[in-house]
Design a protein around this motif. Structure first.
Motif, PDB file in Angstrom:
ATOM      1  N   GLN A 170       0.828  -1.211   0.000  1.00 15.53           N
ATOM      2  CA  GLN A 170       0.000   0.000   0.000  1.00 15.53           C
ATOM      3  C   GLN A 170       0.859   1.256   0.000  1.00 15.53           C
ATOM      4  OE1 GLN A 170      -3.819  -0.405   2.462  1.00 15.53           O
ATOM      5  NE2 GLN A 170      -2.693  -2.259   3.041  1.00 15.53           N
ATOM      6  N   ASP A 171       1.987   1.209   0.716  1.00 18.48           N
ATOM      7  CA  ASP A 171       2.928   2.350   0.682  1.00 18.48           C
ATOM      8  C   ASP A 171       3.415   2.599  -0.745  1.00 18.48           C
ATOM      9  OD1 ASP A 171       4.661   1.467   3.787  1.00 18.48           O
ATOM     10  OD2 ASP A 171       2.798   2.580   3.421  1.00 18.48           O
ATOM     11  N   LEU A 172       3.544   1.515  -1.508  1.00 21.07           N
ATOM     12  CA  LEU A 172       4.033   1.630  -2.883  1.00 21.07           C
ATOM     13  C   LEU A 172       2.919   1.974  -3.871  1.00 21.07           C
ATOM     14  CD1 LEU A 172       6.459  -1.451  -2.879  1.00 21.07           C
ATOM     15  CD2 LEU A 172       7.080   0.961  -2.748  1.00 21.07           C
ATOM     16  N   GLY A 173       1.715   2.215  -3.340  1.00 25.05           N
ATOM     17  CA  GLY A 173       0.619   2.674  -4.194  1.00 25.05           C
ATOM     18  C   GLY A 173      -0.280   1.567  -4.712  1.00 25.05           C
ATOM     19  N   PHE A 174      -0.066   0.338  -4.253  1.00 20.80           N
ATOM     20  CA  PHE A 174      -0.917  -0.767  -4.695  1.00 20.80           C
ATOM     21  C   PHE A 174      -2.208  -0.802  -3.886  1.00 20.80           C
ATOM     22  CE2 PHE A 174       1.608  -3.403  -7.587  1.00 20.80           C
ATOM     23  CZ  PHE A 174       2.887  -2.899  -7.399  1.00 20.80           C
ATOM     24  N   SER A 175      -3.269  -1.356  -4.501  1.00 18.66           N
ATOM     25  CA  SER A 175      -4.495  -1.681  -3.775  1.00 18.66           C
ATOM     26  C   SER A 175      -4.515  -3.197  -3.617  1.00 18.66           C
ATOM     27  CB  SER A 175      -5.733  -1.246  -4.568  1.00 18.66           C
ATOM     28  OG  SER A 175      -5.713   0.141  -4.745  1.00 18.66           O
ATOM     29  N   ILE A 176      -4.966  -3.646  -2.455  1.00 21.71           N
ATOM     30  CA  ILE A 176      -5.001  -5.085  -2.204  1.00 21.71           C
ATOM     31  C   ILE A 176      -6.241  -5.678  -2.874  1.00 21.71           C
ATOM     32  CG2 ILE A 176      -4.980  -6.887  -0.448  1.00 21.71           C
ATOM     33  CD1 ILE A 176      -2.460  -5.118  -0.424  1.00 21.71           C
ATOM     34  N   ASP A 177      -6.042  -6.689  -3.720  1.00 25.15           N
ATOM     35  CA  ASP A 177      -7.160  -7.308  -4.444  1.00 25.15           C
ATOM     36  C   ASP A 177      -7.654  -8.575  -3.753  1.00 25.15           C
ATOM     37  OD1 ASP A 177      -5.437  -6.498  -7.489  1.00 25.15           O
ATOM     38  OD2 ASP A 177      -7.071  -5.424  -6.536  1.00 25.15           O
ATOM     39  N   GLU A 178      -6.726  -9.448  -3.380  1.00 25.99           N
ATOM     40  CA  GLU A 178      -7.094 -10.725  -2.777  1.00 25.99           C
ATOM     41  C   GLU A 178      -6.128 -11.060  -1.656  1.00 25.99           C
ATOM     42  OE1 GLU A 178     -10.317 -11.738  -5.266  1.00 25.99           O
ATOM     43  OE2 GLU A 178      -9.556 -12.883  -3.558  1.00 25.99           O
ATOM     44  N   THR A 179      -6.631 -11.719  -0.630  1.00 26.14           N
ATOM     45  CA  THR A 179      -5.742 -12.241   0.411  1.00 26.14           C
ATOM     46  C   THR A 179      -6.255 -13.599   0.847  1.00 26.14           C
ATOM     47  OG1 THR A 179      -7.018 -11.198   2.178  1.00 26.14           O
ATOM     48  CG2 THR A 179      -5.145  -9.956   1.333  1.00 26.14           C
ATOM     49  N   GLU A 180      -5.348 -14.455   1.236  1.00 21.97           N
ATOM     50  CA  GLU A 180      -5.708 -15.732   1.857  1.00 21.97           C
ATOM     51  C   GLU A 180      -4.612 -15.974   2.891  1.00 21.97           C
ATOM     52  OE1 GLU A 180      -8.405 -17.843   1.242  1.00 21.97           O
ATOM     53  OE2 GLU A 180      -7.675 -19.136   2.831  1.00 21.97           O
ATOM     54  N   SER A 181      -4.867 -15.466   4.101  1.00 18.80           N
ATOM     55  CA  SER A 181      -3.828 -15.469   5.148  1.00 18.80           C
ATOM     56  C   SER A 181      -3.346 -16.871   5.491  1.00 18.80           C
ATOM     57  CB  SER A 181      -4.363 -14.808   6.417  1.00 18.80           C
ATOM     58  OG  SER A 181      -4.855 -13.535   6.114  1.00 18.80           O
ATOM     59  N   LYS A 182      -4.269 -17.832   5.458  1.00 20.29           N
ATOM     60  CA  LYS A 182      -3.887 -19.201   5.847  1.00 20.29           C
ATOM     61  C   LYS A 182      -2.881 -19.789   4.855  1.00 20.29           C
ATOM     62  CE  LYS A 182      -8.363 -20.007   7.941  1.00 20.29           C
ATOM     63  NZ  LYS A 182      -9.702 -20.546   7.703  1.00 20.29           N
ATOM     64  N   LEU A 183      -2.867 -19.268   3.635  1.00 24.04           N
ATOM     65  CA  LEU A 183      -1.910 -19.732   2.623  1.00 24.04           C
ATOM     66  C   LEU A 183      -0.756 -18.744   2.463  1.00 24.04           C
ATOM     67  CD1 LEU A 183      -4.313 -21.090  -0.122  1.00 24.04           C
ATOM     68  CD2 LEU A 183      -2.805 -22.437   1.331  1.00 24.04           C
ATOM     69  N   GLY A 184      -0.804 -17.667   3.209  1.00 27.29           N
ATOM     70  CA  GLY A 184       0.259 -16.673   3.112  1.00 27.29           C
ATOM     71  C   GLY A 184       0.251 -15.902   1.813  1.00 27.29           C
ATOM     72  N   LEU A 185      -0.928 -15.619   1.271  1.00 28.23           N
ATOM     73  CA  LEU A 185      -1.051 -15.005  -0.047  1.00 28.23           C
ATOM     74  C   LEU A 185      -1.623 -13.601   0.019  1.00 28.23           C
ATOM     75  CD1 LEU A 185      -1.128 -15.302  -3.213  1.00 28.23           C
ATOM     76  CD2 LEU A 185      -3.463 -16.104  -2.928  1.00 28.23           C
ATOM     77  N   ILE A 186      -0.970 -12.669  -0.697  1.00 22.09           N
ATOM     78  CA  ILE A 186      -1.518 -11.321  -0.902  1.00 22.09           C
ATOM     79  C   ILE A 186      -1.376 -11.014  -2.395  1.00 22.09           C
ATOM     80  CG2 ILE A 186      -1.329  -8.857  -0.388  1.00 22.09           C
ATOM     81  CD1 ILE A 186       0.099  -9.599   2.202  1.00 22.09           C
ATOM     82  N   VAL A 187      -2.477 -10.547  -3.028  1.00 20.47           N
ATOM     83  CA  VAL A 187      -2.443 -10.134  -4.434  1.00 20.47           C
ATOM     84  C   VAL A 187      -2.851  -8.669  -4.498  1.00 20.47           C
ATOM     85  CG1 VAL A 187      -3.329 -10.541  -6.755  1.00 20.47           C
ATOM     86  CG2 VAL A 187      -3.095 -12.456  -5.165  1.00 20.47           C
ATOM     87  N   ALA A 188      -2.094  -7.868  -5.239  1.00 21.92           N
ATOM     88  CA  ALA A 188      -2.373  -6.434  -5.293  1.00 21.92           C
ATOM     89  C   ALA A 188      -2.144  -5.896  -6.701  1.00 21.92           C
ATOM     90  CB  ALA A 188      -1.484  -5.697  -4.294  1.00 21.92           C
ATOM     91  N   SER A 189      -2.698  -4.714  -6.971  1.00 19.66           N
ATOM     92  CA  SER A 189      -2.490  -4.110  -8.289  1.00 19.66           C
ATOM     93  C   SER A 189      -2.541  -2.595  -8.187  1.00 19.66           C
ATOM     94  CB  SER A 189      -3.556  -4.584  -9.285  1.00 19.66           C
ATOM     95  OG  SER A 189      -4.830  -4.132  -8.891  1.00 19.66           O
TER      96      SER A 189
END
Lengths: 83, 174
Positions: free
Chosen positions: B62-81
């Protein structure tokens, strides 16, 4: 997930309960893939891959064979704890 | 055997359709580049707090200007654009001169969408963080001009330098 990243994909979504991972590869083309993992009995897992290339379903078996070979390599590295 | 004109046209169309739908041979194939990319895109942190690490990753994106699209914490996944301008002054000047000389509109890159994906996973006695980037560029005619993964080593060095700083902040709540 590691295999898809090794192959140059960026993950789109993943769902632990459904066992699905979807990812997209952009290298002059768009290749989208969904991989589903579910239990098969008590000691095995069933893995299904479903790819689409440039808005067409991939029906050639060779890319899927290559994917599963890549998955085997990644699992070997995982077992050896190699990064 | 001589082919009729219509048969020849039909066969030509059939072969072109086949070419369009055949995926590149190396698209799903493991190669030496796969291991190089794994090393380029992965760093290891000596911590057991995967949740805090994921949270730091989310904050950094988010500091780099991305918006978070998807997360799945149990799998350790963050997708942003993030979507940004792709206008390059040099390219615009070149395109303008070319269109003046040729009398035809010459497109130039206009907007781009960058996508990022972070995956954390336990590794040895700590946690491995892997980040991957890709981008889509559209030109002034609204057509896709570039589809590419981003593999510049500097990009990853800077990303992980910032993450290390963020983890320090994350570990010491202010």
């Amino acid at each position: 997930m590691a295999t898809l990243q090794d192959l140059g994909f960026v993950l789109d979504k993943a769902d632990l309960e459904l066992g699905t991972v979807t990812a997209t590869k952009l290298e002059g083309y768009v290749l989208r893939i969904t991989v589903t993992v579910r239990p098969r009995g008590t000691t095995q897992l069933l893995v299904r891959a479903n790819a689409e290339y440039q808005e067409h379903a991939v029906v050639d078996p060779k890319p899927y064979q290559q994917f599963f070979a890549s998955l085997s390599k990644a699992m070997f590295l995982e077992a050896q704890q190699v990064e | 055997m001589a082919l009729s004109k219509s048969t020849a046209v039909f066969l030509l169309l059939l072969s072109s359709v086949g070419c369009r739908t055949a995926i590149p041979k190396e698209a799903l194939q493991w190669n030496e580049q796969s291991m190089e990319r794994r090393h380029l895109q992965t760093r290891y942190f000596q911590t057991s707090e995967e949740g805090k690490l994921l949270s730091a990753c989310s904050g950094l994106l988010q500091d780099l200007g991305f918006s978070i699209d998807e997360t799945e914490s149990k799998l350790g996944l963050i997708v942003a654009s993030k979507q940004r301008t792709a206008v390059d002054t040099g390219q615009v000047i070149g395109a303008t001169l070319l269109s003046i000389l040729s009398g035809k509109a010459v497109p130039f890159d206009k907007t781009q969408k960058m996508r990022a994906c972070i995956v954390t996973r336990p590794f040895a006695d700590g946690i491995a963080v892997r980040v991957t980037f890709q981008r889509i560029v559209w030109n002034s005619e609204g057509k896709v001009s570039h589809l590419e993964g981003l593999f510049d080593p500097k990009l990853f060095q800077e990303f992980f330098a910032k993450l290390s700083k963020a983890i320090f902040l994350e570990a010491h709540e202010i």
